[in-house]
Design a protein around this motif. Structure first.
Motif, PDB file in Angstrom:
ATOM      1  N   VAL A   6      -4.543   1.104   7.799  1.00  0.00           N
ATOM      2  CA  VAL A   6      -3.442   2.009   7.302  1.00  0.00           C
ATOM      3  C   VAL A   6      -3.902   3.723   7.977  1.00  0.00           C
ATOM      4  N   LEU A   7      -4.894   3.607   8.756  1.00  0.00           N
ATOM      5  CA  LEU A   7      -5.426   4.866   9.419  1.00  0.00           C
ATOM      6  C   LEU A   7      -4.434   5.683   9.916  1.00  0.00           C
ATOM      7  N   PRO A   8      -3.252   4.928  10.671  1.00  0.00           N
ATOM      8  CA  PRO A   8      -2.300   6.110  11.452  1.00  0.00           C
ATOM      9  C   PRO A   8      -1.583   6.836  10.174  1.00  0.00           C
ATOM     10  N   TRP A   9      -1.638   6.503   8.959  1.00  0.00           N
ATOM     11  CA  TRP A   9      -0.905   6.984   7.756  1.00  0.00           C
ATOM     12  C   TRP A   9      -1.778   8.306   7.184  1.00  0.00           C
ATOM     13  N   ILE A  10      -2.882   8.702   7.620  1.00  0.00           N
ATOM     14  CA  ILE A  10      -3.559   9.779   6.954  1.00  0.00           C
ATOM     15  C   ILE A  10      -2.722  10.989   6.956  1.00  0.00           C
ATOM     16  N   ARG A  11      -2.151  11.172   7.931  1.00  0.00           N
ATOM     17  CA  ARG A  11      -1.328  12.854   8.031  1.00  0.00           C
ATOM     18  C   ARG A  11      -0.027  12.633   7.319  1.00  0.00           C
ATOM     19  N   LYS A  12       0.316  11.640   6.909  1.00  0.00           N
ATOM     20  CA  LYS A  12       1.538  11.456   6.249  1.00  0.00           C
ATOM     21  C   LYS A  12       1.372  11.510   4.658  1.00  0.00           C
ATOM     22  N   HIS A  13       0.159  10.858   4.324  1.00  0.00           N
ATOM     23  CA  HIS A  13      -0.186  10.959   2.782  1.00  0.00           C
ATOM     24  C   HIS A  13      -1.429  11.694   2.433  1.00  0.00           C
ATOM     25  N   PRO A  14      -1.362  12.836   2.074  1.00  0.00           N
ATOM     26  CA  PRO A  14      -2.599  13.403   1.922  1.00  0.00           C
ATOM     27  C   PRO A  14      -3.558  12.877   0.703  1.00  0.00           C
ATOM     28  N   ASN A  15      -3.050  11.953   0.082  1.00  0.00           N
ATOM     29  CA  ASN A  15      -3.840  11.303  -0.933  1.00  0.00           C
ATOM     30  C   ASN A  15      -4.576  10.164  -0.446  1.00  0.00           C
ATOM     31  N   LEU A  16      -4.404   9.868   0.734  1.00  0.00           N
ATOM     32  CA  LEU A  16      -4.890   8.377   1.419  1.00  0.00           C
ATOM     33  C   LEU A  16      -6.203   8.764   1.829  1.00  0.00           C
ATOM     34  N   PHE A  17      -7.130   7.918   1.429  1.00  0.00           N
ATOM     35  CA  PHE A  17      -8.519   8.069   2.221  1.00  0.00           C
ATOM     36  C   PHE A  17      -8.903   6.535   2.634  1.00  0.00           C
ATOM     37  N   VAL A  18      -9.330   6.504   3.789  1.00  0.00           N
ATOM     38  CA  VAL A  18      -9.670   5.124   4.362  1.00  0.00           C
ATOM     39  C   VAL A  18     -11.175   5.212   4.668  1.00  0.00           C
ATOM     40  N   THR A  19     -12.088   4.060   4.128  1.00  0.00           N
ATOM     41  CA  THR A  19     -13.347   3.980   4.580  1.00  0.00           C
ATOM     42  C   THR A  19     -13.641   2.571   5.571  1.00  0.00           C
ATOM     43  N   ARG A  20     -14.369   2.962   6.596  1.00  0.00           N
ATOM     44  CA  ARG A  20     -14.928   2.070   7.613  1.00  0.00           C
ATOM     45  C   ARG A  20     -16.421   1.792   7.555  1.00  0.00           C
ATOM     46  N   THR A  21     -16.786   0.873   8.129  1.00  0.00           N
ATOM     47  CA  THR A  21     -18.331   0.403   8.151  1.00  0.00           C
ATOM     48  C   THR A  21     -18.591  -0.224   9.359  1.00  0.00           C
ATOM     49  N   PHE A  22     -19.824   0.147   9.908  1.00  0.00           N
ATOM     50  CA  PHE A  22     -20.626  -0.243  11.160  1.00  0.00           C
ATOM     51  C   PHE A  22     -21.267  -1.729  10.621  1.00  0.00           C
ATOM     52  N   SER A  23     -21.307  -2.065   9.526  1.00  0.00           N
ATOM     53  CA  SER A  23     -22.228  -3.095   9.285  1.00  0.00           C
ATOM     54  C   SER A  23     -21.708  -4.557   9.362  1.00  0.00           C
ATOM     55  N   LYS A  24     -20.329  -4.590   9.515  1.00  0.00           N
ATOM     56  CA  LYS A  24     -19.989  -6.092   9.652  1.00  0.00           C
ATOM     57  C   LYS A  24     -19.427  -6.358  11.080  1.00  0.00           C
ATOM     58  N   ALA A  25     -18.449  -6.071  11.629  1.00  0.00           N
ATOM     59  CA  ALA A  25     -18.307  -6.448  12.949  1.00  0.00           C
ATOM     60  C   ALA A  25     -19.289  -5.892  13.776  1.00  0.00           C
ATOM     61  N   ALA A  26     -19.569  -4.722  14.055  1.00  0.00           N
ATOM     62  CA  ALA A  26     -20.697  -4.179  15.081  1.00  0.00           C
ATOM     63  C   ALA A  26     -22.077  -4.707  14.669  1.00  0.00           C
ATOM     64  N   GLY A  27     -22.327  -5.122  13.602  1.00  0.00           N
ATOM     65  CA  GLY A  27     -23.418  -5.878  13.463  1.00  0.00           C
ATOM     66  C   GLY A  27     -24.629  -4.900  13.198  1.00  0.00           C
ATOM     67  N   LEU A  28     -24.458  -3.789  12.599  1.00  0.00           N
ATOM     68  CA  LEU A  28     -25.396  -2.571  12.282  1.00  0.00           C
ATOM     69  C   LEU A  28     -25.548  -2.433  10.704  1.00  0.00           C
TER      70      LEU A  28
ATOM     71  N   ILE B 163       0.864  -1.141  -0.175  1.00  0.00           N
ATOM     72  CA  ILE B 163       0.007   0.161   0.042  1.00  0.00           C
ATOM     73  C   ILE B 163       0.736   1.096  -0.099  1.00  0.00           C
ATOM     74  N   LYS B 164       2.057   1.175   0.617  1.00  0.00           N
ATOM     75  CA  LYS B 164       2.770   2.429   0.822  1.00  0.00           C
ATOM     76  C   LYS B 164       3.578   2.553  -0.686  1.00  0.00           C
ATOM     77  N   GLN B 165       3.763   1.512  -1.187  1.00  0.00           N
ATOM     78  CA  GLN B 165       4.350   1.708  -2.533  1.00  0.00           C
ATOM     79  C   GLN B 165       3.355   2.453  -3.610  1.00  0.00           C
ATOM     80  N   ILE B 166       2.110   1.949  -3.271  1.00  0.00           N
ATOM     81  CA  ILE B 166       0.868   2.551  -4.218  1.00  0.00           C
ATOM     82  C   ILE B 166       0.801   4.005  -4.087  1.00  0.00           C
TER      83      ILE B 166
END
Length: 359
Positions: free
Chosen positions: A195-217, A169-172
Motif C-alpha cells: 500500500v506504499l502508493p497510498w501514503i499521500r492519500k492517507h496521512p494516517n498511513l505508515f508502512v514499514t519495510r525491512t532488508f532482513s528478509k528478501a535482501a538477506g541483510l 486495508i482501505k476500509q480500516i
C-alpha cells in the motif's frame, strides 16, 4: 545484591525478550524467516571496499536515503531509515503511544508490537485470527471506534501467512482517521502486495519495510518507516541522529543495484513454498495459505515429538504451541535442498504416527 533503582512499573511487570539460541550458523535455520541463501555477491564486494576512514566516521545519510527511496518509489522526505524493522516499530510508541493510551493488534502476530507496548506502558487490545487464520475484519473495524493510538497490521501476517486485501486495508484507513495505521510489510516482496502508493492519500498511513528478509541483510539491521512528508516528520522528532550504521547503508545500496538476486530469491522461494505445502499435505499435516517466505503447519499431537527430533538433527523450526496450540509450527522456506531434507525427515519420523492417529 540488587541496587535500589527507580525502575518503571511497566518494566518490572514484563519478561525479558528471549532472543534465538546462539550457535545457529552451521544448522539448518528454518526458524526466523531468514534468507538461508545469503545476500548477493555485490553486497559482500561493497562491504570489503569500506575503508578505515569510513568506519571511523559517523554515517552520512543523504545519498543512501535518496537511492533507497527511489527503490520504494517515494521521495527522500517520505522515508526514514531505522536500525532494523524492529526499530521502525519502536519509534511509533515514542511518537504516539505513551503510557495510558492503547494500541490495537490481531494475534497471533509479530510479538514486537506487544513487546514495545508493554515497555511503553500502553494498553494492548488484541483480537484473534480465526480457526482458518482469517483476519476478523468486522470486529477490527468495530474496535476502531475506541480510537486506539496506533494500529499494527503485519501484511502478510507472521506467523499465519495471512494476506489482507487492499480493500480491507482501505476500509480500516477510512475508519481510523485519528489513529496511526501501521502496515508492516516485512514480507511484501513475497506477497507482491503493498500500500506504499497510498501514503499521500492517507496521512494516517505508515508502512514499514525491512532488508532482513528478501535482501538477506538481517545481520546488518536496516529497516524503514514510510509515510507522507508531514506525518513522517513527527516520527523524525523521536529518532536519534545516527540510527543506522555505515555497513548497513553500503550493503543496502549494493543489494538494490543487484536486484536480480532479490527477484530470483523471491521467485524460487514462492515456488518452493508451494511445493513444500503440497508435500506436507500429502504427508498428512495441515497447512495454511501463506504469502510470506514461511509456512504455518499443524502436526497435531505428534508435533512436539517431531520438533524435538528436528532440533536434535540441527534443523531449527519455530514451534508455536504457546500462542496457537500444540503441534503448530512456523517453518521458514529455505533452499530446495534444505526443504527436501526436511520432508525426508518428516516422512521418516512422523508419517506413520500421523496415519495411526487418523485410524
Amino acid at each position: 545484591m540488587r541496587a535500589r533503582l527507580p525502575v518503571r512499573q511497566a518494566i518490572l511487570q514484563r519478561k525479558t525478550y528471549e532472543a534465538p539460541a546462539e550457535g545457529r550458523l552451521n544448522k539448518m535455520r528454518l526458524d526466523f524467516n531468514e534468507n538461508t541463501s545469503g545476500c548477493g555477491p555485490a553486497v559482500l564486494h561493497a562491504l570489503r571496499k569500506l575503508t578505515p576512514q569510513q568506519l571511523a566516521m559517523y554515517p552520512e545519510y543523504v545519498k543512501p536515503t535518496r537511492r533507497i527511496a527511489a527503490y520504494f518509489r517515494v521521495s527522500e522526505h517520505e522515508l526514514l531509515l531505522t536500525n532494523g524493522g524492529d526499530d521502525a516499530l519502536r519509534v511509533f510508541f515514542d511518537a504516539f503511544a505513551e503510557s495510558g493510551k492503547h494500541i490495537l493488534i490481531c494475534e497471533p502476530t509479530f510479538p514486537m508490537y506487544r513487546y514495545y507496548a508493554e515497555i511503553a506502558g500502553a494498553r494492548v487490545e488484541a483480537l484473534r485470527y480465526g480457526s482458518e487464520m482469517e483476519f476478523p475484519l468486522d470486529d477490527f473495524v468495530s474496535a476502531l471506534r475506541r480510537k486506539p493510538a496506533v494500529v499494527f497490521i503485519a501484511n502478510p501476517n507472521n506467523p499465519t501467512g495471512t494476506l489482507l486485501p487492499r480493500s480491507a486495508i482501505k476500509q480500516i484507513l477510512l475508519k481510523a482517521s485519528r489513529t496511526a495505521v501501521v502496515i508492516d510489510e516485512a514480507y511484501a516482496e513475497f506477497s507482491g502486495v503493498t500500500v506504499l502508493p497510498w501514503i499521500r492519500k492517507h496521512p494516517n498511513l505508515f508502512v514499514t519495510r525491512t532488508f532482513s528478509k528478501a535482501a538477506g541483510l538481517a545481520g546488518l539491521r536496516l529497516g524503514a518507516a514510510i509515510a507522507c512528508r508531514g506525518s513522517l516528520a513527527l516520527l523524525r522528532r523521536a529518532m536519534p541522529p545516527f540510527p543506522v550504521n555505515v555497513g548497513a547503508l553500503v550493503a543496502a545500496e549494493a543489494a538494490l543495484q543487484e536486484r536480480s538476486s532479490i527477484r530470483n530469491y523471491v521467485k524460487q522461494t514462492r515456488e518452493i513454498r508451494e511445493w513444500f505445502a503440497a508435500e506436507l499435505a500429502r504427508l498428512g499435516a495441515r497447512t495454511f495459505p501463506s504469502a510470506g517466505n514461511f509456512l504455518l503447519a499443524d502436526f497435531g499431537s505428534q508435533g512436539p515429538l517431531l520438533f524435538k527430533k528436528l532440533a536434535g538433527l540441527g534443523i531449527l523450526v519455530r514451534e508455536r504451541s504457546k500462542d496457537i496450540g500444540p503441534g503448530f509450527v512456523r517453518i521458514s522456506i529455505g533452499t530446495g535442498s534444505e526443504m527436501k531434507r526436511l520432508i525426508k525427515v518428516i516422512q521418516k519420523e512422523i508419517v506413520p504416527r500421523l496415519r495411526t492417529e487418523r485410524i
